[in-house]
Design an enzyme around this catalytic site. Structure first.
Site, mmCIF file in Angstrom:
data_model
loop_
_atom_site.group_PDB
_atom_site.id
_atom_site.type_symbol
_atom_site.label_atom_id
_atom_site.label_comp_id
_atom_site.label_asym_id
_atom_site.label_seq_id
_atom_site.Cartn_x
_atom_site.Cartn_y
_atom_site.Cartn_z
ATOM 1 C CE LYS A 13 -2.407 0.358 3.641
ATOM 2 N NZ LYS A 13 -2.940 1.337 4.599
ATOM 3 N NE ARG A 88 -7.399 1.899 11.059
ATOM 4 C CZ ARG A 88 -6.234 2.159 11.599
ATOM 5 N NH1 ARG A 88 -6.167 2.568 12.836
ATOM 6 N NH2 ARG A 88 -5.136 1.995 10.913
#
Ligand SMILES: [Zn+2]
Length: 215
Positions: A13, A88
């Site tokens: 990432k 999240r």
């Protein structure tokens, strides 16, 4: 362009985010950095965040979203940004959408870099490096020509990262799953979720991401 990159530890990432920054002028905004900046700059929500932390409380989603709202108003975000570490969970995702929509913005893409956990675990726990020249090796995929002798410098001392053991790696996957999986149906229903194969070579993954973003 407003983007969220999701990917398991080891999916690359960071590497892909860096490329998007370099090639498309996007800014990567990590929640931790934004919080620290806001606290240091004593912004309205920075002060609130600090008060919460000083009291040993969690910084609320409302505070975090407002800190993001302030940050994305800065000039360097004019080409767009990549959010890192937020949201999240679904309530956070909803709060983010609401804030963006108030600003007349919207999240363009959520890119999930998928991984084969078993394969990735194998890649991670087999890694070791030469202590003298830092050349990287792997138990299965890249052994030195002569066991215990570095191909590059002849060194005989090798090191392994303490975190590269199966328990730590599995715990990191677990955390990742608990923070990511709830978001997927949400973003899927919004039509912004795309998946790319994070196990491919860096160039290939970059190509897949570009195709998704249409850049
Ligand atoms: Zn070496």
């Amino acid at each position: 362009m407003i983007l969220i990159l999701l990917g398991a530890p080891g999916a690359g990432k960071g590497t892909q985010a860096q490329r998007l920054m370099n090639e498309h002028g996007l800014v990567q905004l990590s929640t931790g950095d934004m919080l620290r900046e806001a606290v240091a700059n004593k912004t309205e929500y920075g002060i609130k965040a600090k008060a919460a932390m000083d009291a040993g409380e969690l910084v609320t989603d409302e505070i975090v979203v407002n800190i993001i709202a302030d940050r994305i108003g800065h000039d360097d975000c004019k080409n767009g940004f990549i959010l890192d570490g937020f949201p999240r969970n679904v309530p956070q995702a909803e709060a983010l959408d609401a804030m963006l929509s108030e600003k007349g913005l919207k999240l363009d893409h959520v890119v999930l870099m998928t991984v084969d956990e078993e394969e990735l675990t194998k890649r991670i726990i087999g890694r070791f490096t030469c202590s003298s020249c830092n050349e990287g090796y792997h138990d299965e995929f890249k052994r030195p020509a002569v066991d215990n002798v570095c191909d590059k410098c002849g060194g005989t001392d090798f090191t392994r990262r303490k975190d590269d053991n199966i328990e730590t790696v599995q715990a990191r996957f677990e955390t990742y799953r608990s923070q990511t999986e709830p978001l997927l149906p949400y973003y899927e229903s919004k039509g912004v979720l795309s998946k790319v194969n994070g196990m491919s070579a860096i160039e290939e993954v970059a190509g897949e991401i570009k195709a998704v973003l249409g850049v």
